[in-house]
Design a protein around this motif. Sequence first.
Motif, PDB file in Angstrom:
ATOM      1  N   ALA A 445       0.827  -1.207   0.000  1.00  0.00           N
ATOM      2  CA  ALA A 445       0.000   0.000   0.000  1.00  0.00           C
ATOM      3  C   ALA A 445       0.859   1.252   0.000  1.00  0.00           C
ATOM      4  N   GLU A 446       2.160   1.095   0.307  1.00  0.00           N
ATOM      5  CA  GLU A 446       3.058   2.245   0.203  1.00  0.00           C
ATOM      6  C   GLU A 446       3.986   1.991  -0.993  1.00  0.00           C
ATOM      7  N   PRO A 447       4.136   2.952  -1.884  1.00  0.00           N
ATOM      8  CA  PRO A 447       4.907   2.718  -3.095  1.00  0.00           C
ATOM      9  C   PRO A 447       6.334   3.227  -3.036  1.00  0.00           C
ATOM     10  N   TYR A 448       6.799   3.631  -1.867  1.00  0.00           N
ATOM     11  CA  TYR A 448       8.049   4.374  -1.788  1.00  0.00           C
ATOM     12  C   TYR A 448       9.249   3.569  -1.291  1.00  0.00           C
ATOM     13  N   CYS A 470      19.015  -9.268  -4.396  1.00  0.00           N
ATOM     14  CA  CYS A 470      20.089 -10.136  -4.886  1.00  0.00           C
ATOM     15  C   CYS A 470      19.918 -11.572  -4.417  1.00  0.00           C
ATOM     16  N   GLN A 471      19.110 -11.778  -3.397  1.00  0.00           N
ATOM     17  CA  GLN A 471      18.959 -13.096  -2.796  1.00  0.00           C
ATOM     18  C   GLN A 471      17.719 -13.836  -3.302  1.00  0.00           C
ATOM     19  N   ALA A 472      16.811 -13.138  -3.944  1.00  0.00           N
ATOM     20  CA  ALA A 472      15.557 -13.749  -4.403  1.00  0.00           C
ATOM     21  C   ALA A 472      15.193 -13.190  -5.763  1.00  0.00           C
ATOM     22  N   LEU A 473      14.298 -13.881  -6.461  1.00  0.00           N
ATOM     23  CA  LEU A 473      13.691 -13.335  -7.666  1.00  0.00           C
ATOM     24  C   LEU A 473      12.563 -12.429  -7.197  1.00  0.00           C
ATOM     25  N   LEU A 474      12.686 -11.142  -7.461  1.00  0.00           N
ATOM     26  CA  LEU A 474      11.823 -10.173  -6.784  1.00  0.00           C
ATOM     27  C   LEU A 474      11.014  -9.354  -7.776  1.00  0.00           C
ATOM     28  N   GLY A 475       9.744  -9.164  -7.458  1.00  0.00           N
ATOM     29  CA  GLY A 475       8.879  -8.264  -8.214  1.00  0.00           C
ATOM     30  C   GLY A 475       7.945  -7.542  -7.272  1.00  0.00           C
ATOM     31  N   ARG A 476       7.363  -6.471  -7.754  1.00  0.00           N
ATOM     32  CA  ARG A 476       6.350  -5.730  -7.004  1.00  0.00           C
ATOM     33  C   ARG A 476       5.046  -5.726  -7.791  1.00  0.00           C
ATOM     34  N   TRP A 477       3.974  -5.383  -7.100  1.00  0.00           N
ATOM     35  CA  TRP A 477       2.681  -5.217  -7.768  1.00  0.00           C
ATOM     36  C   TRP A 477       1.831  -4.294  -6.930  1.00  0.00           C
ATOM     37  N   LEU A 478       0.753  -3.810  -7.508  1.00  0.00           N
ATOM     38  CA  LEU A 478      -0.204  -3.042  -6.719  1.00  0.00           C
ATOM     39  C   LEU A 478      -1.595  -3.546  -7.028  1.00  0.00           C
TER      40      LEU A 478
END
Length: 722
Positions: A445-448, A470-478
């Motif tokens: 809920a916070e995009p910063y 660097c330790q995981a395959l990472l993505g974001r979403w909203l």
Amino acid sequence: MLKPAISFDADMTAGAAIERLAMNGFWVAADHPGVQPRLGLLASRAQLTIDQVSKTLARDAAGYGAAIRRQWGARVLWYVRELCEVLERCANAPPGEPLLDVLQLHETDASPTLPLETGRSTLLSNGVVMDDGKPVAVSLASGAPMPPPFISAAIPRSAADMTTRSAAEAPSSAAPSAPTEVPAWPRIDAPDYTLALLPFDVVVGFGAAPQVDVSGGQVVLRAAPGVSTVEVTVELSTDPGIQSRDGWSRTMTVNLSDVTAASARFTLVGQERMDAWHPLLTTLELRYLVGGTVCGTASRPIIILHSRDTLPPEQDARGDAWSAHATAVPMDLSADDQAPDLTIEISKPDRNAASGQYMCQLFSPHALVSERGPFPMDLGQDAKTFAGAIVEEVRLFAKSPLLDMTLEGIGRLVAQRLPAPVFQALREVATMVSPAVPAVLIVSAEPYVPWELAWIEPPLDPALPAYLGCQALLGRWLRDNDAAASAMDGSQAPRPSTHPIARLAVRHMAVMAAWYQASSGLRRLPMAEAEATTIVSEHGALALAATAQSMRQFLGASLENGFDRIGGVEAAHFAGHGDFDATRPDASTLFLGDGTPMRSNQFRAARYGGAQQPLLFLNACMLGIGGELLGDMGGFPGNSLRGGFGGVLGALWEIDDDVARDIALEFWRRALPPAPAKGEAVGVILRDLRSRFMAGAGALPVSTYLAYVYYGHPRLTLEHAS
């Protein structure tokens, strides 16, 4: 006139306000007792004087306003002030005095809330400009027109007078035997208000029609032919001031012949609060899961009164009645077959942008022993201030031998804000999927906050930097309210979609680079020009001039290639100048070839979504500079996802042109190799690139490698369409 807003709460003390202002680069004097701790710490780290640090980080308060939130019983009042006034008054007030008294805030001089307007030049009165329930600017009446362009946003609805309501359900009709698709609506039966220490029940499930005061899109329950039931898990979360007597998770077996019969009951109790003169204004948030995949959300407001109060609470006509600004999205109850190993959802039940209070919940398709929450989180400051201070610190140390230590310190600070079970669950899924690398999706809920920098100690892979990215395959979403609105009115597919896409077949790719001429007032970028030329050559991409006409065709999915009309594209790349204009709430800007600035909100009007959700790589310098982040919901990621893009990649802070070119070329070579090969997952490529942050012995670390933030599925793979 319109000015970007710094958010405050009327209960904050003058000392806390001075600290927030200092973290945003505002002070009356660098030697003020409330400012010195911030500047002194940075000066000692950078081996500079306080005066040098002050000159580097200081911003002009005259270009900003203050949006002050005040809870007035069960209602919310907003106040508008010049930031200079707030700064001066707080600097001269006792540190423990609340802003309510420092600024002499009275009920009679509260300001209205205003929606973020369209591109028209519109005269505005004093008010707080809101976007999806969050203050983004203040309007200070001066006779000056509001500068275009702005995207319209729905005015937050006001709740009706607080009375107990029941579901407005239509009579259930008999469904055909073993249907394959059944529409329904989210159901949350709960009181509108209740007393602290008094247990109350919350019943959740599905209804046949929309329910009063429940925010949530229509549900589609699906099953294969001959299958008559669906297993649906419901996860409830709310403010830490409300406790559950019997856990936060239930699993329902939903019979598709009568979906309204399935329900789950939670028994909750509100805790007595020390500041009992304020009722607790919060929301009940519900998530529906199938196979460990969050398939949609719903929410409804609730008020917890002091145990000695009377029911119903007295109402006042001033301000806005408490209501939840929806976090709900339309639902598709089908599991993601590429579901991330761990989804971290960060929510904000109090909907108070001026506070740093959040809740964290974990979801996984794996059977975890680790606790899943909800867990309270405290950023210490509001998220924008917290993250802005981080970016300013990176700028300060960008060329320093201490950069690696600075970023590690930031990483440890970010990690401290996450509940310990997050790291326990991460280690657990890493063991389960070994030797593969765990895929993690952050829905916040916070995009910063740059969660990519969270420091993992000890690291999952000791050979790589210990940052989460660097330790995981990472993505974001909203999960965005705009998506719910679009789906409920039937106008278009949800934008962004409920789940990020995991596969993308690319028929057409577009590349835009700006060959800046002297008349543009911008210096040429030879590396960006070479970057674009190479991508066009290697991938057969459509080369677009950086003109308003080309951008209109690209965003409008109406491109042509020679005599052929190709419509939209599935992949796109921009290389050129970017900047940050702190005088506007929509601050991030791309510059076209003639120097014309293009705001991110124009990407919200793009004609993508549904079956065509392109991956967009914005490789423009300085989009994250100035204490703000590209990750802003109103910046390029948020507006691009709302425009139907399926993934967005860009920089959090200032980047090196040469390194940025090399990153872009390698990214596309690995993500979109020649047919028939399938590309590597985006999360895999970014993990590898971020891990190159540490240079060889005697060389400075290169912060550009850690600068990129990615909104999209961590396992997203691309291939050429056949």
